[in-house]
Motif scaffolding. Structure first.
Motif, PDB file in Angstrom:
ATOM      1  N   PHE A  85     -26.228 106.093  -3.880  1.00 37.08           N
ATOM      2  CA  PHE A  85     -27.123 107.145  -4.389  1.00 37.08           C
ATOM      3  C   PHE A  85     -26.888 108.507  -3.748  1.00 37.08           C
ATOM      4  CE2 PHE A  85     -30.159 103.349  -4.513  1.00 37.08           C
ATOM      5  CZ  PHE A  85     -29.776 102.963  -5.791  1.00 37.08           C
ATOM      6  N   SER A  86     -25.972 108.598  -2.785  1.00 37.56           N
ATOM      7  CA  SER A  86     -25.812 109.858  -2.056  1.00 37.56           C
ATOM      8  C   SER A  86     -24.926 110.854  -2.788  1.00 37.56           C
ATOM      9  CB  SER A  86     -25.243 109.598  -0.656  1.00 37.56           C
ATOM     10  OG  SER A  86     -23.904 109.128  -0.740  1.00 37.56           O
ATOM     11  N   GLY A  87     -23.884 110.358  -3.452  1.00 40.45           N
ATOM     12  CA  GLY A  87     -22.892 111.243  -4.037  1.00 40.45           C
ATOM     13  C   GLY A  87     -22.028 111.930  -2.993  1.00 40.45           C
ATOM     14  N   TYR A  88     -21.978 111.380  -1.774  1.00 46.51           N
ATOM     15  CA  TYR A  88     -21.213 111.993  -0.689  1.00 46.51           C
ATOM     16  C   TYR A  88     -19.730 111.597  -0.784  1.00 46.51           C
ATOM     17  CZ  TYR A  88     -25.681 113.100   1.632  1.00 46.51           C
ATOM     18  OH  TYR A  88     -26.929 113.588   1.938  1.00 46.51           O
ATOM     19  N   PRO A  89     -18.842 112.441  -0.252  1.00 50.41           N
ATOM     20  CA  PRO A  89     -17.402 112.144  -0.308  1.00 50.41           C
ATOM     21  C   PRO A  89     -17.036 110.898   0.493  1.00 50.41           C
ATOM     22  CG  PRO A  89     -17.787 114.461   0.219  1.00 50.41           C
ATOM     23  CD  PRO A  89     -19.111 113.767   0.323  1.00 50.41           C
ATOM     24  N   ALA A  90     -15.989 110.219   0.042  1.00 52.72           N
ATOM     25  CA  ALA A  90     -15.525 109.020   0.739  1.00 52.72           C
ATOM     26  C   ALA A  90     -14.719 109.353   1.980  1.00 52.72           C
ATOM     27  CB  ALA A  90     -14.700 108.160  -0.210  1.00 52.72           C
ATOM     28  N   ASN A  91     -14.157 110.557   2.044  1.00 49.39           N
ATOM     29  CA  ASN A  91     -13.275 110.909   3.168  1.00 49.39           C
ATOM     30  C   ASN A  91     -13.943 111.828   4.183  1.00 49.39           C
ATOM     31  OD1 ASN A  91     -13.441 113.223   1.685  1.00 49.39           O
ATOM     32  ND2 ASN A  91     -11.236 113.534   1.453  1.00 49.39           N
ATOM     33  N   ASP A  92     -15.259 111.945   4.108  1.00 49.08           N
ATOM     34  CA  ASP A  92     -15.999 112.798   5.045  1.00 49.08           C
ATOM     35  C   ASP A  92     -17.345 112.135   5.314  1.00 49.08           C
ATOM     36  OD1 ASP A  92     -17.347 114.690   6.484  1.00 49.08           O
ATOM     37  OD2 ASP A  92     -17.123 116.306   5.002  1.00 49.08           O
TER      38      ASP A  92
END
Length: 428
Positions: free
Chosen positions: A166-173
């Motif tokens: 649910f975050s939509g945050y990047p996978a590499n950060d």
């Protein structure tokens, strides 16, 4: 084993999971099996028309006799009334949207528990398949194999090395990952604990910490293209099987409407899903912005289609046969629903993703960081940004070749057929 088995599907009351089950269920029908849908009551008639047995459930009490609202309007109205929350950062939505949504889903599960018990006694399924995000205890206590199907972004199966769902945050950060997880725990610990107690009181096993649904010991299916998956960062157990797509073959035929056929410009498909299109102001803005491009648009207008008009370079209906529209278009503008993302990869189409809620942020980010499309801020994009994104994706021949390669692989794997075979094996 007997030539015919009985399979009972219970999908979430939304088009994505239901259409995924339709795709798989239709294969089982073609193999000569009996397929029952214990779907939500607003699907009445639509599933039997496809050859399935309907034994439907209500997820809430009927409206007062003087009300004109039918049960199928619940989620449309919920999205419409809650849409201001979608303008907030995802971490803030945990309180104002995600938690209330879980509570609505929990209330529905509790309300329909006796109905499901009766359906199972009446239909005597050999295997039960649930495509939902929360547990319905009757389905796992029926004394027959239970199969979990997951039509959401696979971040739903959590792990330390993947972004929080649910975050939509990047996978590499990993910036913000821990804060988001702590906030999810803070906002959801109490309702999860209460739900877990109720699930166990119904005779079902204990839920894993902060999970709202059980993992099956027999078979777990998840719908997500390999090209976008998180397997390297979070491998799943042996009972999990990925379906790159599960495209149904039951949609109506479609040809490009006369209004658009002879116009110049690329052909673009716009769909925010049955729920996202309930945000009429957003739909109106998109129509306005896209009207000033040299392209043609097929628009899925949604359940409130009568509340807005399309521009001259557009054609649309309340609902269009998406799986037969996608092969014809050059680009898709989508909310990032899981089925639509999988179907776009299946047909090799680039995407502009405008996420609205739930796992759509995760899908939008994954499409963006995998290079299969562009994520834009749904309520904050500038007209020039949208126009530039369309131009860039339509002119990116390297991406088009890459998508064509993945499309060919996905089609060869035939996800719906593979799922049907795996489910048959569970039946023994």
């Amino acid at each position: 084993m007997p030539s015919q088995r009985t399979f009972l599907f219970m999908p979430e009351s939304a088009y994505g999971p239901t259409n995924n089950c339709i795709g798989i269920g239709n294969i089982l029908l073609e193999k000569g099996h009996r397929v029952i849908f214990a779907a939500e009551a607003s699907w009445v008639g639509r599933l039997s028309d496809l050859g399935f047995v309907e034994d439907l459930v209500s997820l809430a009490p009927p409206p007062p006799s003087d009300s004109t609202q039918d049960a199928g309007q619940f989620w449309t109205d919920f999205i419409r009334d809650t849409s201001p929350e979608f303008r907030k950062p995802t971490i803030e939505q945990l309180t104002t949207f995600i938690k209330p949504t879980w509570q609505a889903l929990i209330d529905g599960a509790k309300y329909c528990q006796p109905q499901l018990d009766e359906i199972i006694k009446r239909q005597k399924p050999d295997v039960i398949i649930e495509d939902n995000v929360n547990c319905f205890p009757a389905l796992v206590t029926a004394g027959v194999p239970f199969v979990r199907s997951m039509s959401c972004n696979p971040l739903e199966m959590r792990g330390e090395n993947i972004p929080p769902t649910f975050s939509g945050y990047p996978a590499n950060d990993k910036t913000g990952w821990e804060d988001f997880r702590k906030e999810y725990d803070r906002t959801h610990r109490e309702i999860w604990s209460d739900y877990n107690e109720w699930v166990q009181s119904c005779g079902a096993p204990e839920l894993k910490d902060l999970d709202f649904i059980h993992e099956s010991k027999y078979l777990n299916l998840y719908l997500y293209p390999e090209a976008l998956d998180y397997i390297e960062s979070r491998p799943l157990g042996a009972t999990w099987h990925r379906l790159d797509s599960a495209v149904r073959s039951t949609d109506a035929e479609f040809t490009i409407p006369e209004k658009l056929k002879d116009r110049s410009g690329a052909l673009v498909y716009l769909s925010l899903g049955s729920l996202g299109s309930a945000d009429i102001e957003l739909m109106k803005r998109l129509v306005d912005v896209l009207s000033r491009t040299p392209h043609r648009y097929i628009v899925s207008k949604g359940p409130q289609h009568e509340m807005f008009e399309l521009a001259d370079n557009m054609w649309g209906l309340h609902q269009v046969p998406q799986t037969n529209v996608l092969p014809l278009v050059d680009l898709v503008i989508t909310h990032g629903g899981n089925n639509t993302v999988a179907e776009c990869v299946h047909f090799g189409k680039p995407m502009i993703v405008l996420p609205l809620f739930w796992d759509q942020y995760d899908n939008a980010q994954r499409v963006h960081e995998s290079g299969f499309g562009i994520r834009l801020e749904t309520y904050r994009f500038e007209e020039a940004q949208m126009h530039a994104a369309i131009t860039r994706l339509l002119n990116d021949t390297v991406l088009q070749d890459r998508l064509a390669t993945f499309s060919a692989k996905v089609k060869l794997r035939s996800g719906a057929s593979h799922a049907a075979e795996l489910i048959e094996r569970v039946a023994g």
